[in-house]
Design an enzyme around this catalytic site. Structure first.
Site, PDB file in Angstrom:
ATOM      1  N   GLN A 113       0.794  -1.233   0.000  1.00  0.00           N
ATOM      2  CA  GLN A 113       0.000   0.000   0.000  1.00  0.00           C
ATOM      3  C   GLN A 113       0.832   1.292   0.000  1.00  0.00           C
ATOM      4  O   GLN A 113       0.254   2.382  -0.009  1.00  0.00           O
ATOM      5  CB  GLN A 113      -0.970   0.059   1.200  1.00  0.00           C
ATOM      6  CG  GLN A 113      -2.044  -0.998   1.183  1.00  0.00           C
ATOM      7  CD  GLN A 113      -3.217  -0.653   2.075  1.00  0.00           C
ATOM      8  OE1 GLN A 113      -4.227  -0.145   1.585  1.00  0.00           O
ATOM      9  NE2 GLN A 113      -3.108  -0.926   3.348  1.00  0.00           N
ATOM     10  N   ASP A 114       2.145   1.180   0.027  1.00  0.00           N
ATOM     11  CA  ASP A 114       2.969   2.396   0.028  1.00  0.00           C
ATOM     12  C   ASP A 114       4.247   2.180  -0.782  1.00  0.00           C
ATOM     13  O   ASP A 114       5.333   2.623  -0.376  1.00  0.00           O
ATOM     14  CB  ASP A 114       3.299   2.800   1.467  1.00  0.00           C
ATOM     15  CG  ASP A 114       3.729   4.263   1.577  1.00  0.00           C
ATOM     16  OD1 ASP A 114       3.467   5.036   0.632  1.00  0.00           O
ATOM     17  OD2 ASP A 114       4.335   4.635   2.598  1.00  0.00           O
ATOM     18  N   LEU A 115       4.112   1.496  -1.925  1.00  0.00           N
ATOM     19  CA  LEU A 115       5.267   1.277  -2.789  1.00  0.00           C
ATOM     20  C   LEU A 115       5.666   2.590  -3.459  1.00  0.00           C
ATOM     21  O   LEU A 115       4.838   3.236  -4.111  1.00  0.00           O
ATOM     22  CB  LEU A 115       4.948   0.245  -3.871  1.00  0.00           C
ATOM     23  CG  LEU A 115       4.917  -1.226  -3.448  1.00  0.00           C
ATOM     24  CD1 LEU A 115       4.559  -2.087  -4.646  1.00  0.00           C
ATOM     25  CD2 LEU A 115       6.247  -1.669  -2.858  1.00  0.00           C
TER      26      LEU A 115
END
Length: 227
Positions: free
Chosen positions: A122-124
């Site tokens: 969710q935070d690449l």
């Protein structure tokens, strides 16, 4: 635990240390009183998710986590990775295309393996990807990662790298979020210098996870001109 230096962090105390065995480690400390239950839970979940991927070679090793209920303190100690953030490497104007392809392929593999464990990062983004000295990918900062199918308690992700679907409060966490982020990273990494074979591999991965993004939105996420 000998403190070497402190690291900027949005939540809690993060510092580089040398542990009792002489290893260089990252120490993260969250005070429950200061940050509340949600951030406390995020850090404890981060350790649990990264442990699931311990043998993959794509995340730092978690050495220990300590819950001090009496003082309301949670400590996570993980492996320090020698290398550079992908965001730092991308600033190099002489970043060779073959090296970009190798790194992007390894990143796709890292995400595939992560998804095989049912984990959505969710935070690449380039700031959460370390490239080791031998050009291997390590994924870091699983603070807002979740299991696929989980309900979204809040709007999560970086506005530049997250899909519109992820930034909404509707629906369940799914693999599409990371697939979209891969597209943005690919676009920034290659710009107009598109590698069609690599694009085909990413497109195939999109099909494998049965993304809900339609093809026009998928193309837009890569910022590539199709002729």
């Amino acid at each position: 635990m000998k403190v070497i230096s402190k690291v900027h962090s949005g939540f809690g105390l993060v510092q580089i240390c040398e542990d009792e065995q002489g290893r260089k480690v990252i120490q993260k400390i969250i005070q429950k009183e200061q940050y509340g239950n949600r951030v406390w839970d995020r850090l404890s979940k981060e350790g649990a998710l990264m442990r699931k991927m311990r043998d993959s070679g794509y995340v730092p090793i978690i050495y220990k986590d300590i819950i001090d209920c009496q003082n309301g303190e949670y400590t996570l100690i993980e492996e320090y990775i020698e290398g550079s953030l992908l965001s730092e490497i991308m600033l190099n104007r002489h970043f060779e295309k073959d090296r970009k392809i190798a790194i992007m392929r390894d990143l796709i593999k890292a995400v595939e393996i992560m998804h095989s464990f049912g984990i959505v990062h969710q935070d690449l983004k380039p700031n959460n990807i370390i490239i080791t000295e031998d050009d291997k990918v390590k994924l870091i900062d699983f603070g807002i990662a979740a299991h696929v199918g989980a309900r979204k308690p809040f709007c999560a992700g970086n506005f530049h790298y997250a899909s519109p679907q992820q930034l909404s409060f509707e629906g369940l966490v799914n693999f599409n979020y990371d697939a979209y982020s891969l597209g943005i990273i690919y676009s920034e990494l290659f710009g107009p210098d598109c590698d069609k074979r690599l694009l085909s591999e990413i497109s195939q991965y999109r099909e494998n996870i049965e993304t809900q993004l339609d093809f026009d939105e998928f193309k837009y996420s890569f910022n590539i001109i199709y002729k």
